[in-house]
Scaffold this active site. Sequence first.
Site, mmCIF file in Angstrom:
data_model
loop_
_atom_site.group_PDB
_atom_site.id
_atom_site.type_symbol
_atom_site.label_atom_id
_atom_site.label_comp_id
_atom_site.label_asym_id
_atom_site.label_seq_id
_atom_site.Cartn_x
_atom_site.Cartn_y
_atom_site.Cartn_z
ATOM 1 C CB SER A 218 -11.246 -15.729 -16.551
ATOM 2 O OG SER A 218 -12.440 -15.937 -15.837
ATOM 3 C CD GLU B 257 -2.290 0.392 7.354
ATOM 4 O OE1 GLU B 257 -3.233 0.352 6.516
ATOM 5 O OE2 GLU B 257 -2.209 1.280 8.222
ATOM 6 C CG PHE C 279 -2.760 0.050 12.456
ATOM 7 C CD1 PHE C 279 -4.047 -0.156 12.949
ATOM 8 C CD2 PHE C 279 -2.073 1.170 12.902
ATOM 9 C CE1 PHE C 279 -4.630 0.727 13.849
ATOM 10 C CE2 PHE C 279 -2.651 2.061 13.801
ATOM 11 C CZ PHE C 279 -3.936 1.845 14.277
#
Lengths: 632, 632
Positions: B41, B367, B392
């Site tokens: 990667s 959020e 939330f």
Amino acid sequence: MSALPEEAFRPALEGAAALARQLRVDSIRCTARAGSGHPTSSLSAADLMAVLFSRHLHYDWSRPGRPDNDHLIFSKGHASPLLYSLFKAAGVIDDRELVETYRTIGSPLQGHPTPKLPWVDVATGSLGQGLPDGVGVALAGKRLDHLDYRVWVLCGDSELAEGSVWEALDKAALYGLDNLTVIVDVNRLGQSGPTELGWDVETYRRRVEAFGCRAVVVDGHDLRRVDDALSIAERSDRPTVILAKTVKGKGVPEVEDQEGWHGKPVPREAGEAAIDALGGVTDLRVATPPRPSGPAAAPESAPRTVTLPKYELGMKVATRTAFGDALAALGARPEVVVLDGEVGNSTFTDNFKEAWPDRFFQMYISEQQMVGAAVGLSVRGYVPFAATFAAFWTRAYDFIRMAAVSQADIRLCGSHAGVEIGQDGPSQMGLEDLAALRAVHGSTVLYPSDATSAAALTAAMADLPGVSYLRTTRGAYPVLYGPGETFPVGGSKILRESAQDQVLLAGAGVTLHACLEAAQRLADRGLPARVIDLYSVKPIDAAGLSSAVHATGRRLVVAEDHYPEGGLGEAVLAALSPLYEPLRFEHLAVRDLPGSGTPKELMEAAGISADDIEAAALRLLGDHGDPRLRQP
Amino acid sequence: MSALPEEAFRPALEGAAALARQLRVDSIRCTARAGSGHPTSSLSAADLMAVLFSRHLHYDWSRPGRPDNDHLIFSKGHASPLLYSLFKAAGVIDDRELVETYRTIGSPLQGHPTPKLPWVDVATGSLGQGLPDGVGVALAGKRLDHLDYRVWVLCGDSELAEGSVWEALDKAALYGLDNLTVIVDVNRLGQSGPTELGWDVETYRRRVEAFGCRAVVVDGHDLRRVDDALSIAERSDRPTVILAKTVKGKGVPEVEDQEGWHGKPVPREAGEAAIDALGGVTDLRVATPPRPSGPAAAPESAPRTVTLPKYELGMKVATRTAFGDALAALGARPEVVVLDGEVGNSTFTDNFKEAWPDRFFQMYISEQQMVGAAVGLSVRGYVPFAATFAAFWTRAYDFIRMAAVSQADIRLCGSHAGVEIGQDGPSQMGLEDLAALRAVHGSTVLYPSDATSAAALTAAMADLPGVSYLRTTRGAYPVLYGPGETFPVGGSKILRESAQDQVLLAGAGVTLHACLEAAQRLADRGLPARVIDLYSVKPIDAAGLSSAVHATGRRLVVAEDHYPEGGLGEAVLAALSPLYEPLRFEHLAVRDLPGSGTPKELMEAAGISADDIEAAALRLLGDHGDPRLRQP
């Protein structure tokens, strides 16, 4: 449209318009009576739902469980007045229940929809979740049920700001869910002001199309256009998103398209005038004829013989490996389905994928959609398991919380728990997962230490209600239990005991192995210790724990590979809180922010190694200096 | 490009190519030595970073805190070998440290980057977070610092499946963050197989453009094209996303573009051959000259006079109101910034918006991005507060967890906690937030009961390190404290006491008011009770609590508007666990799934009302039948 029974045919404009008027009147009335709720958000979508209900929805209200029923999900759950008004129009609730019980205690007509109502599939109210859930239902329809039902999801425009919506559309397109129609009520006003994009439906269109879905832009108050759009969706070879430009508060001129009216009943006079103008209270009944095709068989749920893997005592096997083995074995039950977050070679859901590829769904790295899909699949009676690293379930915590409100039966596995994972470092370490999952309503939290128990508990999860969670460990540790052993949820196991035990060492997962090693060293010092395997973290075996604590002089060491808050240690304290006896308690947990290192180094650095457990036990035994303390 | 010191000029192709070779060699070497990590990667992105470093990055390595330094964030944190190899090329770590300490205990060169290294802004490794964080840094640059620094974010292609990435690009476009460049390393292979879109960069392009950003597609191994793309980004009037088609493992033919090599060192022989072919070990130093403009002033951090709101005793004021009042007052400090999730009229961040609109940022209903932005703003020295409903915050739990790994100082307020919210129902009720936030490493959890303490604690949060959380209540309750009162973090308050107290009633937030009412009723029965306000849930006042428990016959009722797990009750048990004395303990918490109702009805249904607290106290007092038990 396929042939419908005659009585369901009605002129789109007149019949649906009359229904829309009734839906508006009822939405105004029930919120006025309740003194709270979201009429303006209902009024904007009333025309959309009136056309859907009159002309496109197929649903047998007498049999909500009928397999070929369509599914209607209000992702904008705050439009519950509209949903319940539809239920009145369907004849399943009456006017009195709607108007008099909405939002009152004991009524299933809650502020936001929940499956306390048999026609509600999933709880909504946390925005951006109904659509991911709907993708799960549509996935079941397309790939498993092979039934013609359609899934209709009503979204608000504000919720399109949630990334989860784009995870959902991406997966809907990926799986070719042409049975899914999303209707977005673009009323341009959120709770506290204009939405980010307002009525810029062209930007929404570009986004929707870029995510692989068909977009249809309509005036959401033009019934004919809405009808056309829904027909296009029914014929589409892709998931369709209808972007309907609407007016918030439509039908009550005083509040139409005005800020400051979100989540508030309309003023009394304006409401009464609007009701008059809309034709007053009516009691229209709308037929939504079931699909002409006979219902296909529901997924078989008869138990099949599942042959769990067996492991030799002492062999080193990772619990994540056992989970994967057991999952593949569970595949013999045709209702078992598996969801992966692109880490199946780490969690070992790959084993299931190889054995049962048709019931394996790759969600890629979108944990929120993974839980949404699990919830949706559970709606259709499937038994979903979903897995990722324990750390990454935090990404979907709102979805897991809402799954509990939905009373959905879903099973989650979190691998790579704790500092034990070693070199990858803290971003990959689940160290909050026990706290988070314990706090989910009705959840079960399991944390096996060996392969035998991991396999058995994985199998047990298939039949557990609610949200169940299995925590697995990266490394391989000795098998502790023979194949005949059983692991009831809510139980525990004593792994080492004598009548002379002077201290109880409690662990789960990797720390249980450390407890066993510490007990051996304590025994070598002439200080026999009992070891308890708390594989069932919630519910915890309060009776077994209390009895073991009593038998060991009320000296207890709990060691856990988790932060101190909300995990095993506090679960133990809560279980023992009715004891009314003095307890000498040592809680070993991960208190500093870990880094990279070998598993052994990191467990030592965290103070949860066998050395630390031994030392804690010695502290409880009075620095092994006070012989009186050694008496149990 | 602006004028650079002469030594930094080097031919793009030769200089960057040589650097790319070194980055590849070093990425192979450090992972080989560590025996773990993600070389493949790193190899795919080596050319991208080589060109960025050689030609576009401006950074004074001797002064990582210099305000006009660029910011480089590896959202694909697993490419840490590449990042650390860049640090070697910058001359801030040496070859030995890179190769010998990578991923070893005590080394700051962890498996995934963390700010233990002064050149790392934020911890990454949970995918889809570095970009949202970078949006926060770029927002600071554009809207607050007014400095020319650029933010460069390296993303993987797998992480584009996370919805948070789309929340981030949307906000980047909304705020016109032309100082943000996202470089996506599209190497088409994820951890367990091909990514969903593979090398379909055109689909990515459409998505990026639909979300308002400029997309530039390049061959990620063509240094000239990469250089051009980065130049385009520097001149762009919008945030730019460079979609670079790359080959995973590039430079090691045996693993190039092959599945099965994610997160694994390359085989020894292949690695050695590749190192030889790449020219062996080198020690190139690359200059990244700081921007010619002198550094502008950092945000002022000198304390300004903040005049907190005052409330009259007995007046009914919601703690969320006091939070909003205090936040507006705190705006006098120019480093205080506020983020809203489109609920500012509920959380009362609107008060700040009105007073200090330039430091108020609307994140709409995203959020995750809200926390990412807070973390990014904290990187630039701002003091961010972010608010939404307590329920939330579960949506952003992974971001909050990672903020702790970043050791970021961010402040969260969760309003509408518990069943007290009433009619809106369980989807809107924060009932897991205390458990979740307590379990965050290094967090502070505050839960005031009245307006005075809410305002004082809001002000205190501005100076707290780490993640701090304030839980506020929807309804208005009497002010309990006068304006002179202080509320140290880690403290508690005794609100009612006498020498004869026989039971301790402990609450926080709304339940404290219920405790006070229960105490009055118990007093009326001749059973004096002490009441303790546990406004500081973490750290909790263990000493004050122990002392109060001792003074009240070791009878304790804890009442909380939260599920039983991981909240106030378990925090109290943990605090008292060293007591070694028998404790009569009653824990009142929300045990059933709530529905809609009035706040009073729901608190009664949950068993956390004054009636329930009184009854629990009476149970502890032996059904008020045993006089011996009444002796403290």
